[in-house]
Motif scaffolding. Structure first.
Motif, PDB file in Angstrom:
ATOM      1  N   HIS A   1       0.819  -1.215   0.000  1.00  0.00           N
ATOM      2  CA  HIS A   1       0.000   0.000   0.000  1.00  0.00           C
ATOM      3  C   HIS A   1       0.851   1.262   0.000  1.00  0.00           C
ATOM      4  CE1 HIS A   1      -3.473  -2.540   0.621  1.00  0.00           C
ATOM      5  NE2 HIS A   1      -2.837  -3.114   1.631  1.00  0.00           N
ATOM      6  N   GLY A   2       2.000   1.214  -0.642  1.00  0.00           N
ATOM      7  CA  GLY A   2       2.862   2.377  -0.775  1.00  0.00           C
ATOM      8  C   GLY A   2       3.770   2.640   0.407  1.00  0.00           C
ATOM      9  N   SER A   3       3.726   1.795   1.434  1.00  0.00           N
ATOM     10  CA  SER A   3       4.560   2.038   2.618  1.00  0.00           C
ATOM     11  C   SER A   3       5.990   1.520   2.431  1.00  0.00           C
ATOM     12  CB  SER A   3       3.954   1.374   3.849  1.00  0.00           C
ATOM     13  OG  SER A   3       4.019  -0.031   3.733  1.00  0.00           O
ATOM     14  N   ARG A   4       6.245   0.733   1.395  1.00  0.00           N
ATOM     15  CA  ARG A   4       7.538   0.169   1.027  1.00  0.00           C
ATOM     16  C   ARG A   4       7.982  -0.984   1.912  1.00  0.00           C
ATOM     17  NH1 ARG A   4      11.129   5.420   0.962  1.00  0.00           N
ATOM     18  NH2 ARG A   4      12.060   4.067   2.512  1.00  0.00           N
ATOM     19  N   TYR A   5       7.279  -1.286   3.002  1.00  0.00           N
ATOM     20  CA  TYR A   5       7.684  -2.348   3.913  1.00  0.00           C
ATOM     21  C   TYR A   5       6.535  -3.314   4.162  1.00  0.00           C
ATOM     22  CZ  TYR A   5      11.643   0.631   4.880  1.00  0.00           C
ATOM     23  OH  TYR A   5      12.751   1.403   4.755  1.00  0.00           O
ATOM     24  N   ARG A   6       6.879  -4.589   4.377  1.00  0.00           N
ATOM     25  CA  ARG A   6       5.909  -5.626   4.716  1.00  0.00           C
ATOM     26  C   ARG A   6       6.405  -6.376   5.935  1.00  0.00           C
ATOM     27  NH1 ARG A   6       2.877  -8.746   0.544  1.00  0.00           N
ATOM     28  NH2 ARG A   6       2.074  -9.329   2.549  1.00  0.00           N
ATOM     29  N   LEU A   7       5.486  -6.917   6.696  1.00  0.00           N
ATOM     30  CA  LEU A   7       5.837  -7.710   7.857  1.00  0.00           C
ATOM     31  C   LEU A   7       6.470  -9.019   7.394  1.00  0.00           C
ATOM     32  CD1 LEU A   7       5.532  -7.455  10.925  1.00  0.00           C
ATOM     33  CD2 LEU A   7       3.407  -8.716  10.739  1.00  0.00           C
ATOM     34  N   ARG A   8       7.595  -9.378   7.986  1.00  0.00           N
ATOM     35  CA  ARG A   8       8.290 -10.605   7.591  1.00  0.00           C
ATOM     36  C   ARG A   8       7.445 -11.837   7.928  1.00  0.00           C
ATOM     37  NH1 ARG A   8      13.704  -9.523   6.482  1.00  0.00           N
ATOM     38  NH2 ARG A   8      14.388  -7.546   7.345  1.00  0.00           N
ATOM     39  N   ILE A   9       7.644 -12.907   7.181  1.00  0.00           N
ATOM     40  CA  ILE A   9       6.862 -14.130   7.375  1.00  0.00           C
ATOM     41  C   ILE A   9       7.083 -14.706   8.769  1.00  0.00           C
ATOM     42  CG2 ILE A   9       6.574 -16.509   6.585  1.00  0.00           C
ATOM     43  CD1 ILE A   9       7.258 -15.480   3.775  1.00  0.00           C
ATOM     44  N   GLY A  10       8.325 -14.718   9.224  1.00  0.00           N
ATOM     45  CA  GLY A  10       8.622 -15.240  10.558  1.00  0.00           C
ATOM     46  C   GLY A  10       7.952 -14.433  11.649  1.00  0.00           C
ATOM     47  N   ARG A  11       7.904 -13.125  11.487  1.00  0.00           N
ATOM     48  CA  ARG A  11       7.249 -12.280  12.486  1.00  0.00           C
ATOM     49  C   ARG A  11       5.731 -12.476  12.453  1.00  0.00           C
ATOM     50  NH1 ARG A  11       9.076  -9.284  16.851  1.00  0.00           N
ATOM     51  NH2 ARG A  11       7.288  -8.139  17.570  1.00  0.00           N
ATOM     52  N   ARG A  12       5.186 -12.683  11.255  1.00  0.00           N
ATOM     53  CA  ARG A  12       3.756 -12.940  11.131  1.00  0.00           C
ATOM     54  C   ARG A  12       3.388 -14.246  11.828  1.00  0.00           C
ATOM     55  NH1 ARG A  12       2.929 -12.753   5.598  1.00  0.00           N
ATOM     56  NH2 ARG A  12       3.145 -10.506   5.792  1.00  0.00           N
ATOM     57  N   LEU A  13       4.240 -15.279  11.664  1.00  0.00           N
ATOM     58  CA  LEU A  13       4.006 -16.547  12.349  1.00  0.00           C
ATOM     59  C   LEU A  13       4.096 -16.380  13.866  1.00  0.00           C
ATOM     60  CD1 LEU A  13       5.984 -18.997  10.067  1.00  0.00           C
ATOM     61  CD2 LEU A  13       3.510 -18.847  10.332  1.00  0.00           C
ATOM     62  N   TRP A  14       5.085 -15.624  14.324  1.00  0.00           N
ATOM     63  CA  TRP A  14       5.244 -15.382  15.760  1.00  0.00           C
ATOM     64  C   TRP A  14       4.022 -14.640  16.321  1.00  0.00           C
ATOM     65  CZ3 TRP A  14       7.780 -16.508  20.046  1.00  0.00           C
ATOM     66  CH2 TRP A  14       7.641 -15.662  21.138  1.00  0.00           C
ATOM     67  N   ASN A  15       3.546 -13.599  15.634  1.00  0.00           N
ATOM     68  CA  ASN A  15       2.390 -12.846  16.114  1.00  0.00           C
ATOM     69  C   ASN A  15       1.149 -13.724  16.191  1.00  0.00           C
ATOM     70  OD1 ASN A  15       3.930 -10.556  16.287  1.00  0.00           O
ATOM     71  ND2 ASN A  15       3.173  -9.648  14.406  1.00  0.00           N
ATOM     72  N   THR A  16       0.936 -14.580  15.194  1.00  0.00           N
ATOM     73  CA  THR A  16      -0.219 -15.478  15.199  1.00  0.00           C
ATOM     74  C   THR A  16      -0.139 -16.449  16.359  1.00  0.00           C
ATOM     75  OG1 THR A  16      -0.375 -15.313  12.796  1.00  0.00           O
ATOM     76  CG2 THR A  16      -1.499 -17.168  13.833  1.00  0.00           C
ATOM     77  N   TRP A  17       1.039 -17.042  16.561  1.00  0.00           N
ATOM     78  CA  TRP A  17       1.222 -17.968  17.678  1.00  0.00           C
ATOM     79  C   TRP A  17       1.005 -17.264  19.008  1.00  0.00           C
ATOM     80  CZ3 TRP A  17       4.829 -17.924  21.656  1.00  0.00           C
ATOM     81  CH2 TRP A  17       4.816 -19.048  22.475  1.00  0.00           C
ATOM     82  N   HIS A  18       1.550 -16.071  19.151  1.00  0.00           N
ATOM     83  CA  HIS A  18       1.454 -15.332  20.408  1.00  0.00           C
ATOM     84  C   HIS A  18       0.005 -14.961  20.717  1.00  0.00           C
ATOM     85  CE1 HIS A  18       2.778 -12.800  23.681  1.00  0.00           C
ATOM     86  NE2 HIS A  18       2.069 -11.799  23.181  1.00  0.00           N
TER      87      HIS A  18
END
Length: 79
Positions: A50-67
């Protein structure tokens, strides 16, 4: 065999440390510019970041879901 296991462990622990220190990485689709060039229609914002130039890393997305799942399952009963 032991060296392969150690190499895999080091790679995974290094990626986990990277996700903890820098949870956002550059968008792969727009290569971190935030813009996409269309063939005849000009320039448009990237749909993935969405123009922000950055995306959440896959590993961090997995960690957030688990948490969040763990937190929801271990909350005390309000009664």
């Amino acid at each position: 065999m032991l060296t392969a296991s150690a190499a895999i462990f080091l790679a995974l622990s290094g990626y986990a440390a990277l996700c903890a220190v820098k949870p956002f990485g550059p968008c792969r689709k727009c290569e971190g510019t935030g813009l996409r060039e269309l063939s005849r229609r000009g320039i448009k914002l990237c749909r993935r970041c969405h123009g922000s130039r950055y995306r959440l890393r896959i590993g961090r997305r997995l960690w957030n879901t688990w948490h969040h799942t763990r937190e929801a399952g271990t909350k005390p009963n309000p009664r």
